[in-house]
Design a protein around this motif. Structure first.
Motif, PDB file in Angstrom:
ATOM      1  N   TYR A  59       2.067  -7.969  -2.262  1.00 41.71           N
ATOM      2  CA  TYR A  59       1.387  -8.507  -1.352  1.00 41.71           C
ATOM      3  C   TYR A  59       0.225  -8.166  -0.625  1.00 41.71           C
ATOM      4  O   TYR A  59      -0.887  -8.554  -0.473  1.00 41.71           O
ATOM      5  CB  TYR A  59       2.305  -8.915  -0.167  1.00 41.71           C
ATOM      6  CG  TYR A  59       3.381 -10.224  -0.614  1.00 41.71           C
ATOM      7  CD1 TYR A  59       3.329 -11.453  -0.190  1.00 41.71           C
ATOM      8  CD2 TYR A  59       4.440  -9.782  -1.560  1.00 41.71           C
ATOM      9  CE1 TYR A  59       4.048 -12.528  -0.521  1.00 41.71           C
ATOM     10  CE2 TYR A  59       5.013 -11.098  -1.955  1.00 41.71           C
ATOM     11  CZ  TYR A  59       5.031 -12.129  -1.295  1.00 41.71           C
ATOM     12  OH  TYR A  59       5.862 -13.106  -1.667  1.00 41.71           O
ATOM     13  N   ALA A  60       0.132  -6.708  -0.660  1.00 46.43           N
ATOM     14  CA  ALA A  60      -0.884  -5.971   0.018  1.00 46.43           C
ATOM     15  C   ALA A  60      -2.157  -6.040  -1.014  1.00 46.43           C
ATOM     16  O   ALA A  60      -3.271  -6.328  -0.691  1.00 46.43           O
ATOM     17  CB  ALA A  60      -0.637  -4.489   0.416  1.00 46.43           C
ATOM     18  N   ALA A  61      -1.794  -5.566  -2.321  1.00 48.31           N
ATOM     19  CA  ALA A  61      -2.699  -5.666  -3.086  1.00 48.31           C
ATOM     20  C   ALA A  61      -3.539  -7.099  -3.386  1.00 48.31           C
ATOM     21  O   ALA A  61      -4.501  -7.212  -3.603  1.00 48.31           O
ATOM     22  CB  ALA A  61      -2.283  -5.097  -4.453  1.00 48.31           C
ATOM     23  N   LEU A  62      -2.754  -8.150  -3.164  1.00 49.84           N
ATOM     24  CA  LEU A  62      -3.203  -9.461  -3.160  1.00 49.84           C
ATOM     25  C   LEU A  62      -3.779 -10.092  -1.772  1.00 49.84           C
ATOM     26  O   LEU A  62      -4.051 -11.236  -1.774  1.00 49.84           O
ATOM     27  CB  LEU A  62      -2.162 -10.442  -3.864  1.00 49.84           C
ATOM     28  CG  LEU A  62      -1.700 -10.102  -5.061  1.00 49.84           C
ATOM     29  CD1 LEU A  62      -0.423 -10.928  -5.427  1.00 49.84           C
ATOM     30  CD2 LEU A  62      -2.905 -10.479  -6.193  1.00 49.84           C
ATOM     31  N   ASN A  63      -3.815  -9.158  -0.649  1.00 49.98           N
ATOM     32  CA  ASN A  63      -4.461  -9.270   0.478  1.00 49.98           C
ATOM     33  C   ASN A  63      -3.526 -10.731   1.015  1.00 49.98           C
ATOM     34  O   ASN A  63      -4.082 -11.771   1.818  1.00 49.98           O
ATOM     35  CB  ASN A  63      -5.852  -9.829   0.327  1.00 49.98           C
ATOM     36  CG  ASN A  63      -6.620  -8.800   0.214  1.00 49.98           C
ATOM     37  OD1 ASN A  63      -6.373  -7.416   0.822  1.00 49.98           O
ATOM     38  ND2 ASN A  63      -7.614  -8.505  -0.705  1.00 49.98           N
TER      39      ASN A  63
END
Length: 148
Positions: A59-63
């Motif tokens: 989720y963080a990598a995909l903002n």
């Protein structure tokens, strides 16, 4: 988005794997997980909860939000799918008659969003929320990435 565009550790962990990331506290999302588990007899998918370290990293990598999850993620054939496209991608990997639900991917974006977003926004109120995140038993643990 392609898995190969993720940060290297995620790319390496997910390379060649199909994955469903779901909100483990959401009753509706967990029901989708159980549905997939029951009908994915070929065991094409691995799983992770959005609350897990892997889910949080994705989720963080995909903002995407790290707490109020607005979508499940489905990775098939190196491609990351969100929202109703995620559902359609998962269904496409199941045997008939379920695979025919992949047609949802062909709907216009405005229609897909009109279907998906109200359910996602109100899923806890409509379907409920578990007090704790799903913890897989020994049999299921091998199907969860990041737990073995």
């Amino acid at each position: 988005m392609q898995v190969r565009h993720l940060p290297s550790p995620l790319d390496q962990m997910l390379s060649g794997k199909n994955l469903i990331v779901f909100d483990g506290e959401c009753v509706f999302c967990s029901a989708f997980f159980r549905f997939m588990l029951r009908h994915d007899r070929a065991q094409k998918f691995h799983y992770a909860t959005a609350q897990s370290p892997l889910g949080q990293a994705l989720y963080a990598a995909l903002n995407l939000p790290l707490i109020d999850f607005e979508t499940n993620l489905v990775i098939t054939n190196g491609e990351i799918h969100q929202r109703l496209d995620a559902f359609a991608a998962a269904m496409a990997e199941l045997p008939a008659p379920w695979r025919f639900a992949r047609i949802a991917r062909q709907l216009p974006k405005a229609v897909k969003d009109a279907i998906y977003k109200p359910i996602a926004r109100n899923r806890y109120r409509i379907f409920g929320r578990y007090d704790t995140c799903l913890i897989p038993d020994c049999v299921l643990k091998s199907r969860f990435l990041g737990l073995t």
